[in-house]
Design a protein around this motif. Structure first.
Motif, short mmCIF file in Angstrom:
data_model
loop_
_atom_site.label_atom_id
_atom_site.label_comp_id
_atom_site.label_asym_id
_atom_site.label_seq_id
_atom_site.Cartn_x
_atom_site.Cartn_y
_atom_site.Cartn_z
N VAL A 168 12.71 -20.03 -17.63
CA VAL A 168 11.96 -20.26 -16.21
C VAL A 168 11.32 -18.87 -15.75
O VAL A 168 11.91 -17.91 -16.24
N GLY A 169 10.07 -19.21 -15.54
CA GLY A 169 9.22 -18.14 -14.93
C GLY A 169 8.46 -18.52 -13.81
O GLY A 169 8.52 -19.42 -13.38
N GLY A 170 7.58 -17.37 -13.32
CA GLY A 170 6.64 -17.62 -12.08
C GLY A 170 5.45 -16.87 -12.23
O GLY A 170 5.41 -16.20 -13.09
N PRO A 171 4.81 -16.99 -10.78
CA PRO A 171 3.69 -16.20 -11.07
C PRO A 171 3.92 -14.66 -10.63
O PRO A 171 5.02 -14.35 -10.03
N ASN A 172 2.87 -13.71 -11.29
CA ASN A 172 2.82 -12.49 -10.82
C ASN A 172 1.39 -12.25 -10.16
O ASN A 172 0.34 -12.39 -10.59
N LEU A 173 1.74 -11.81 -8.82
CA LEU A 173 0.43 -11.56 -8.02
C LEU A 173 0.12 -10.08 -7.74
O LEU A 173 1.28 -9.27 -7.74
N PRO A 174 -1.28 -9.77 -7.36
CA PRO A 174 -1.22 -8.17 -6.89
C PRO A 174 -0.70 -8.24 -5.52
O PRO A 174 -0.55 -9.01 -4.95
N PRO A 175 -0.16 -6.96 -5.38
CA PRO A 175 0.46 -6.94 -3.98
C PRO A 175 -0.28 -7.11 -2.76
O PRO A 175 -1.61 -6.62 -3.00
N ASP A 191 8.38 -2.45 -15.28
CA ASP A 191 8.63 -1.25 -14.20
C ASP A 191 7.66 -1.17 -13.38
O ASP A 191 7.57 -0.14 -12.50
N ASP A 192 6.40 -1.88 -13.63
CA ASP A 192 5.23 -1.77 -12.54
C ASP A 192 5.19 -2.84 -11.74
O ASP A 192 4.17 -3.42 -11.13
N ALA A 193 6.32 -3.50 -11.64
CA ALA A 193 6.27 -4.83 -10.79
C ALA A 193 7.57 -4.72 -9.91
O ALA A 193 8.36 -4.10 -10.09
N TYR A 194 7.46 -5.58 -8.75
CA TYR A 194 8.61 -5.77 -7.92
C TYR A 194 8.75 -6.94 -7.20
O TYR A 194 7.91 -7.90 -7.08
N PRO A 195 9.96 -7.72 -7.04
CA PRO A 195 10.22 -8.90 -6.70
C PRO A 195 9.95 -9.33 -5.20
O PRO A 195 10.21 -8.50 -4.40
N ALA A 222 7.21 -20.58 -6.88
CA ALA A 222 7.89 -19.76 -5.80
C ALA A 222 8.62 -18.49 -6.04
O ALA A 222 8.97 -17.68 -5.01
N ALA A 223 8.85 -18.35 -7.60
CA ALA A 223 9.72 -16.97 -8.08
C ALA A 223 8.48 -16.24 -8.24
O ALA A 223 8.06 -16.11 -9.26
N VAL A 224 7.95 -15.57 -7.02
CA VAL A 224 6.98 -14.57 -7.12
C VAL A 224 7.63 -13.05 -7.50
O VAL A 224 8.40 -12.74 -6.89
N VAL A 225 6.60 -12.31 -8.50
CA VAL A 225 6.82 -11.01 -8.30
C VAL A 225 5.49 -10.50 -8.07
O VAL A 225 4.45 -10.99 -8.33
N TRP A 226 5.45 -9.11 -7.37
CA TRP A 226 4.18 -8.39 -7.31
C TRP A 226 3.94 -7.44 -8.45
O TRP A 226 4.81 -6.48 -8.66
N HIS A 227 2.91 -7.61 -9.06
CA HIS A 227 2.50 -6.84 -10.28
C HIS A 227 1.39 -5.79 -9.95
O HIS A 227 0.46 -6.02 -9.57
N GLN A 228 1.91 -4.71 -9.83
CA GLN A 228 1.16 -3.40 -9.27
C GLN A 228 0.19 -2.89 -10.42
O GLN A 228 0.26 -2.07 -11.13
N ALA A 229 -0.95 -3.79 -10.77
CA ALA A 229 -1.74 -3.50 -12.00
C ALA A 229 -2.61 -2.42 -11.56
O ALA A 229 -3.14 -1.49 -12.41
N SER A 230 -2.82 -2.03 -10.51
CA SER A 230 -3.85 -0.92 -9.97
C SER A 230 -3.16 0.39 -10.03
O SER A 230 -3.76 1.42 -9.64
N ARG A 231 -1.68 0.33 -9.86
CA ARG A 231 -0.98 1.61 -9.41
C ARG A 231 -0.41 2.06 -10.82
O ARG A 231 0.81 2.04 -10.96
N LEU A 232 -1.11 2.25 -11.79
CA LEU A 232 -0.63 2.71 -12.96
C LEU A 232 -0.26 4.08 -12.90
O LEU A 232 -0.59 4.93 -12.21
N ARG A 233 0.42 4.65 -14.34
CA ARG A 233 0.93 5.86 -14.35
C ARG A 233 -0.15 7.14 -14.18
O ARG A 233 -0.01 8.09 -13.94
N GLU A 234 -1.45 6.60 -14.73
CA GLU A 234 -2.40 7.49 -14.57
C GLU A 234 -3.10 7.71 -13.24
O GLU A 234 -4.00 8.63 -13.10
N GLY A 281 5.92 -11.79 -19.32
CA GLY A 281 7.06 -10.91 -19.60
C GLY A 281 7.65 -10.22 -18.20
O GLY A 281 8.68 -9.89 -18.22
N CYS A 282 6.65 -10.02 -17.39
CA CYS A 282 6.88 -9.38 -16.08
C CYS A 282 7.62 -10.30 -15.29
O CYS A 282 8.11 -9.81 -14.19
N ASN A 283 7.81 -11.83 -15.70
CA ASN A 283 8.55 -12.55 -14.53
C ASN A 283 9.07 -13.56 -15.28
O ASN A 283 8.54 -14.70 -15.48
#
Length: 712
Positions: A420-427, A396-400, A504-516, A459-461
């Motif tokens: 199958v999985g792919g990378p998760n990158l900072p936006p 829930d803190d990532a988008y594809p 190539a199956a990329v998701v953007w993982h918003q690690a710096s935009r956490l709930r706090e 697990g995020c991708n």
């Protein structure tokens, strides 16, 4: 048949995009639209005494019009073009990849004044093109021969290429800059480049796909451009040229390349002032008569990256969320914009107390609300209600990325993967905090066994065949916040399943935009959460079940990164029995094992029986060693018996072993704990089992309190 007839047979859409391309993760964009490079090489033509390539305006106009009509959108030239050529390109909806080839086939760093001459030529060429909307990007060199790189040394060549990169950015700051490499010098480390370009000539489609997967592993999460492919029709025949190029174009897009450039538009080709007569790589002849390859390549480009008649499997996307209101909206908006013909979104609200249910109700999703049972239980519930044959999971803190599901599906359609999985990158443009958190320990990184097969995926991708998940009983409910992804992959592999990886199956993982919140405080929370996830994984039961397996896999390697630009480094762990002390002097994880390893009850995978075996080996070898255990050897004392024993062992090794590169040869440089004594530091040198298995000093898992031998 002429070019006009071929155009009529292939429906193409001329590019109407405006603006210069930019890089986002593994792909290129123009504005908000993804830009696929469908390129063709043009020239070189006659080069005069001043190093300038001669173009004829009438010929260029005719050629560019036919290129655009056949579906090409990028023209690669090999010297700095006149500005009018860029104008003609824009008129035809084309962009120009400006090659700045400066005579790479020479020892350029040794010739007096040559470096300054090259720099001046680069600046002159770029100043002609700077700011023009027709510029796709600049290539600051092409295939410096391996012999030249070895002569000058890798680092000198890397620094020189970086120097040219800085010059290009000074003259045209908004342009993309690359260097066109080739397999013989793939070891060059050029993390400053905007995207990775390689010329690759492999006639086997399977070999090409395998090598492109390798290039993705070396690309540091940047786009990969296949900057030159081709086949000589003079020696291979025009029909083979057509079939091979069409297959390679499709393969390049299938494995997630940002695009491909075909060599070349015409058989008219010069080397300096001399016409090349014994090659025929063109899609047209010297008089521009089309070959079969032109139609074949044009058709392949029109059907790439995703064939319109392909039957895509139904995919269910499961989002498990607990109080994820701060980022859930981005996740669901990204899922709504996916380019995939048949998918559903299932949101499992795992007992949230914030606005999560309200946000989810604003989107076209299936919302399931339960009491809080943990991440694995929520994912199992989503799997049970999924209608798709493939179940994909995203946090829930990532988008594809827009084609996330298509690239996952393409990997599944090969038929050999259960997951199958792919990378998760900072936006993109999320700042240094996102980069810092993304590279903190405990992050969800995949671990690869090869360029396309994973040991486990994050697990995020990740996506799995539903029937495969059901066959193993789904996710283990013991994992409430993390570790479920690793465990499920291991259990699938235990049943003989393969876990695939597609870069190539990329998701953007918003690690710096956490709930706090955002900013440094949010980054601190992000790091804390990642540490908690890593701690939970370390304490879970699978640690005892799997340590031997993880350490025993000689091929595993982590495609992690320092920033976004680090090269994946193989973890060369030998296939050895995990019995400390059984093989004195043998390297475990990069460090020589010591002849004496005391029992270590904290290591779950080394049970009492293995510890007894280790003690037996220790006792059998102790006769010729110092009678004190190594944990009592102090740095201000060097016992000759220990050194003498090691020297005797080395002398006892047959000469043939030393000649083959044995670590026991006299000139071997490997760490010796006794030789590293420091009279000013009398603290004991520990010899713990976990310290031996941890690898080189300073690596993860090797941090122990030397004074007490206890973990900090």
């Amino acid at each position: 048949m002429n070019v006009a007839q071929i155009v009529a047979e292939v429906s193409v859409e001329r590019s109407s995009l405006v603006g210069r391309p930019t890089v986002r993760g593994k792909f290129l964009y123009v504005g908000m639209e993804k830009f696929w490079v469908r390129g063709i090489s043009y020239g070189t033509f006659f080069v005069d005494d001043h190093g300038e390539e001669r173009f004829t305006a009438e010929t260029v106009e005719r050629d560019f019009a036919q290129m655009a009509a056949n579906g090409f959108n990028v023209v690669r030239v090999h010297t700095g073009p006149p500005r009018w050529l860029l104008d003609v390109a824009v008129q035809n909806g084309l962009r120009v990849m400006v090659g700045l080839n400066w005579g790479e086939h020479m020892a350029f760093l040794d010739e007096p004044g040559k470096v300054e001459e090259i720099e001046a030529r680069i600046r002159r060429w770029i100043r002609v093109c700077a700011g023009h909307p027709g510029v796709f990007g600049y290539s600051i060199g092409n295939e410096i021969p391996a012999s030249i790189v070895r002569w000058h040394g890798r680092r000198r060549v890397e620094k020189f290429i970086e120097r040219l990169y800085r010059i290009a950015k000074e003259e045209d700051p908004d342009a993309l800059v690359t260097y066109v490499n080739y397999p013989s010098t793939e070891y060059l480390r050029l993390p400053f480049l905007d995207f990775v370009s390689f010329n690759v000539y492999l006639e086997s489609r399977r070999s090409l796909e395998d090598y492109l997967a390798r290039l993705h592993s070396l690309s540091d999460d940047r786009p990969v451009l296949l900057s030159e492919i081709g086949l000589d029709s003079l020696r291979n025949g025009e029909e083979k040229q057509a079939s091979m190029l069409a297959g390679q174009v499709r393969a390049a897009f299938r494995v997630g390349c940002a695009g491909v450039v075909v060599f070349a538009w015409t058989d008219e080709w010069y080397h300096g002032k001399f016409r090349v007569e014994d090659w025929a790589f063109g899609l047209t002849t010297r008089d521009r008569t089309p070959k079969p390859a032109l139609q074949a390549v044009s058709q392949a480009l029109a059907e790439s990256p995703f064939p319109p008649d392909m039957q895509w499997p139904k995919i269910s996307v499961v989002v498990s969320t607990l109080n994820g209101a701060a980022t859930l909206r981005d996740t669901l908006a990204g899922l709504e914009q996916l380019d995939y013909p048949d998918y559903e979104v299932i949101v499992v609200n795992d007992g949230s107390t914030d606005a999560t249910p309200k946000i989810a109700s604003e989107y076209h999703v299936r919302l399931i609300t339960t009491k809080n049972q943990g991440l694995s239980a929520a994912r199992n519930l989503g799997t049970q209600v999924a209608a798709g044959e493939i179940v994909a999971f995203i946090d829930d803190d990532a988008y594809p990325e827009i084609h996330w599901l298509r690239f996952l599906a393409l990997a599944f359609m090969e038929g050999k993967y259960v997951g199958v999985g792919g990378p998760n990158l900072p936006p993109p443009n999320d700042g240094w905090i996102a980069d810092a958190v993304a590279n903190a320990p405990g992050g969800p990184n995949p671990v690869l066994l090869s360029d396309t097969v994973a040991e486990h995926i994050p697990g995020c991708n990740m996506a799995f065949r539903k029937e495969a998940l059901e066959a193993i009983g789904g996710f283990d409910r013991v994992f409430r916040a993390a570790g479920d992804d690793v465990d499920v992959c291991w259990r699938l592999r235990d049943r003989g399943g393969l876990i695939g990886y597609t870069p190539a199956a990329v998701v953007w993982h918003q690690a710096s935009r956490l709930r706090e919140g955002r900013g440094p405080a949010g980054a601190q929370v992000a790091g804390s959460i990642q540490f908690d996830r890593a701690t939970e994984l370390a304490r879970a039961p699978l640690r005892q079940r799997r340590l031997a397996r993880s350490l025993g896999d000689a091929r595993s390697r982590v495609p992690g990164r320092l920033g976004h630009r680090a090269v994946p480094v193989p973890l060369r762990i030998p296939q050895l029995s995990l019995v400390p002390g059984s093989c004195p002097g043998v390297v475990l994880g990069g460090r020589p094992s010591r002849g004496d390893v005391p029992p270590e009850p904290r290591l779950g995978c080394l049970d009492r029986r293995r510890t007894d075996v280790a003690r037996g080996h220790r006792d059998s070898n102790r006769a010729s060693l110092d009678q004190r255990p190594p944990c009592q050897v102090r740095r201000d004392e060097t016992k000759p018996s220990v050194v003498a024993h090691r020297s005797a062992v080395r002398r006892a090794v047959p000469a043939s072993h030393a000649a083959d590169g044995s670590p026991f040869r006299e000139d071997a440089e490997w760490p010796d704990p006794v030789a590293e004594t420091r009279p000013e530091d009398p603290t004991p040198v520990p010899a713990r089992a976990d310290d031996v298995l941890a690898g080189p000093a300073g690596s993860a898992g090797g941090n122990v309190d030397e004074a007490s031998g206890a973990a900090p």
